[in-house]
Enzyme design. Structure first.
Site, PDB file in Angstrom:
ATOM      1  N   GLY A 166      17.073   4.131  -7.373  1.00  0.00           N
ATOM      2  CA  GLY A 166      17.667   4.067  -6.042  1.00  0.00           C
ATOM      3  C   GLY A 166      17.077   5.002  -5.013  1.00  0.00           C
ATOM      4  O   GLY A 166      17.764   5.391  -4.065  1.00  0.00           O
ATOM      5  N   HIS A 192       8.472  -4.446  -1.543  1.00  0.00           N
ATOM      6  CA  HIS A 192       7.559  -4.663  -2.665  1.00  0.00           C
ATOM      7  C   HIS A 192       6.495  -3.566  -2.646  1.00  0.00           C
ATOM      8  O   HIS A 192       5.914  -3.287  -1.584  1.00  0.00           O
ATOM      9  CB  HIS A 192       6.904  -6.045  -2.573  1.00  0.00           C
ATOM     10  CG  HIS A 192       6.004  -6.316  -3.735  1.00  0.00           C
ATOM     11  ND1 HIS A 192       6.490  -6.610  -4.990  1.00  0.00           N
ATOM     12  CD2 HIS A 192       4.656  -6.273  -3.846  1.00  0.00           C
ATOM     13  CE1 HIS A 192       5.469  -6.744  -5.823  1.00  0.00           C
ATOM     14  NE2 HIS A 192       4.345  -6.544  -5.163  1.00  0.00           N
ATOM     15  N   GLY A 249      10.359 -18.605  -3.020  1.00  0.00           N
ATOM     16  CA  GLY A 249       9.255 -18.177  -3.888  1.00  0.00           C
ATOM     17  C   GLY A 249       9.414 -16.714  -4.285  1.00  0.00           C
ATOM     18  O   GLY A 249      10.365 -16.048  -3.874  1.00  0.00           O
ATOM     19  N   ASP A 278       8.032 -13.212  -3.708  1.00  0.00           N
ATOM     20  CA  ASP A 278       7.232 -12.397  -2.777  1.00  0.00           C
ATOM     21  C   ASP A 278       6.436 -13.258  -1.779  1.00  0.00           C
ATOM     22  O   ASP A 278       5.349 -12.876  -1.346  1.00  0.00           O
ATOM     23  CB  ASP A 278       6.259 -11.469  -3.543  1.00  0.00           C
ATOM     24  CG  ASP A 278       6.983 -10.523  -4.495  1.00  0.00           C
ATOM     25  OD1 ASP A 278       8.126 -10.140  -4.202  1.00  0.00           O
ATOM     26  OD2 ASP A 278       6.389 -10.167  -5.528  1.00  0.00           O
TER      27      ASP A 278
HETATM   28  C1  GAR Z   1      10.271   0.578  -5.908  1.00  0.00           C
HETATM   29  O1  GAR Z   1       8.939   1.011  -6.031  1.00  0.00           O
HETATM   30  C2  GAR Z   1      10.316  -0.829  -5.348  1.00  0.00           C
HETATM   31  O2  GAR Z   1       9.334  -1.076  -4.402  1.00  0.00           O
HETATM   32  C3  GAR Z   1      10.086  -1.625  -6.601  1.00  0.00           C
HETATM   33  O3  GAR Z   1      10.816  -0.959  -7.597  1.00  0.00           O
HETATM   34  C4  GAR Z   1      10.907   0.428  -7.295  1.00  0.00           C
HETATM   35  C5  GAR Z   1      12.367   0.831  -7.314  1.00  0.00           C
HETATM   36  O4  GAR Z   1      12.539   2.207  -7.066  1.00  0.00           O
HETATM   37  N1  GAR Z   1      10.482  -2.985  -6.427  1.00  0.00           N
HETATM   38  C6  GAR Z   1       9.859  -4.023  -6.990  1.00  0.00           C
HETATM   39  O5  GAR Z   1       8.926  -3.897  -7.749  1.00  0.00           O
HETATM   40  C7  GAR Z   1      10.415  -5.402  -6.628  1.00  0.00           C
HETATM   41  N2  GAR Z   1       9.487  -6.439  -6.983  1.00  0.00           N
HETATM   42  P1  GAR Z   1      13.921   2.806  -6.554  1.00  0.00           P
HETATM   43  O6  GAR Z   1      15.037   2.268  -7.454  1.00  0.00           O
HETATM   44  O7  GAR Z   1      13.747   4.293  -6.734  1.00  0.00           O
HETATM   45  O8  GAR Z   1      14.114   2.408  -5.108  1.00  0.00           O
END
Ligand code: GAR
Length: 208
Positions: A12, A110, A149, A151
């Site tokens: 998070g 992303h 889709g 992304d």
């Molecule tokens: C982040 O890097 C986000 O961009 C990625 O997961 C991580 C979550 O971190 N999301 C994806 O890969 C979605 N396809 P967080 O829980 O610390 O925000």
């Protein structure tokens, strides 16, 4: 005032960036109405509660099948009457019913420059592993609207980040978060909340 549901799965830090930006006034006219996780152990839930924000877990494990889980997820989001759904490190692919309920009202962060290193199988740390395997010199992050889709929806904001010699997936992930994700996700929310973002012929137009 734009009311948001923030969907999370893990640590998070992007949720934290949103909460900090609201507190510091970098996001105006928006509030987080609820944080929803598919994972009961997500630290993001703690972050929400410590800010006095309702935090709910809707776990696939609690439902008989995927269809029931998807129905519960959509219903939970709808019950909070939100204007925008923010996928902030959410590893659940949005069901069709969610996309139909919130057209151009779901955004995702992303951790790469779409259309590179995205689509099925590209999420979290694995994105950075694949970036390093390929040896590209520049990566970054993208905020985009979510369509049916993976992304593929209209791109709202992107920010490039250098890949450095000796990077590990972890060091690269941290730099992409610090230099790109934690900046462009709050910025995109601010722009949407203040009526600056429209989608025209499948592309985002920003009125600054
Ligand atoms: C982040 O890097 C986000 O961009 C990625 O997961 C991580 C979550 O971190 N999301 C994806 O890969 C979605 N396809 P967080 O829980 O610390 O925000």
């Amino acid at each position: 005032m734009l009311k948001m549901a923030v969907l999370v799965s893990g640590g998070g830090t992007n949720l934290q960036a949103i909460l900090d930006a609201i507190e510091e006034g970098r996001i105006a006219n928006a509030s987080v109405g609820v944080v929803i996780s598919n994972n009961p152990g997500a630290y993001a839930l703690e972050r929400a509660r410590s800010h006095g924000i309702e935090a709910v877990c809707v776990s696939p494990a609690s439902y008989a099948d995927r269809e029931c889980y998807h129905g519960a997820l959509v219903q939970t989001v709808q019950s909070y009457q939100v204007d925008l759904v923010v996928l902030a490190g959410c590893m659940v692919v949005m069901p069709k019913a969610m996309i139909e309920a919130y057209p151009d009202r779901i955004i995702n962060i992303h951790p790469a420059l779409i259309p590179s290193f995205c689509g099925t199988g590209f999420h979290g740390l694995s994105v950075h592993e694949k970036v390093l395997e390929r040896g590209v010199k520049v990566t970054g992050a993208t905020v985009h609207f979510v369509d049916e889709g993976t992304d593929t929806g209209p791109i709202i904001l992107q920010k490039a980040v250098d890949v450095l010699q000796g990077d590990t997936p972890e060091t690269l992930q941290r730099r992409v978060m610090e230099q790109a994700e934690w900046q462009i996700l709050p910025r995109a929310i601010h722009l949407i909340a203040n009526g600056k973002v429209s989608v025209e012929q499948g592309k985002v137009v920003i009125k600054e």
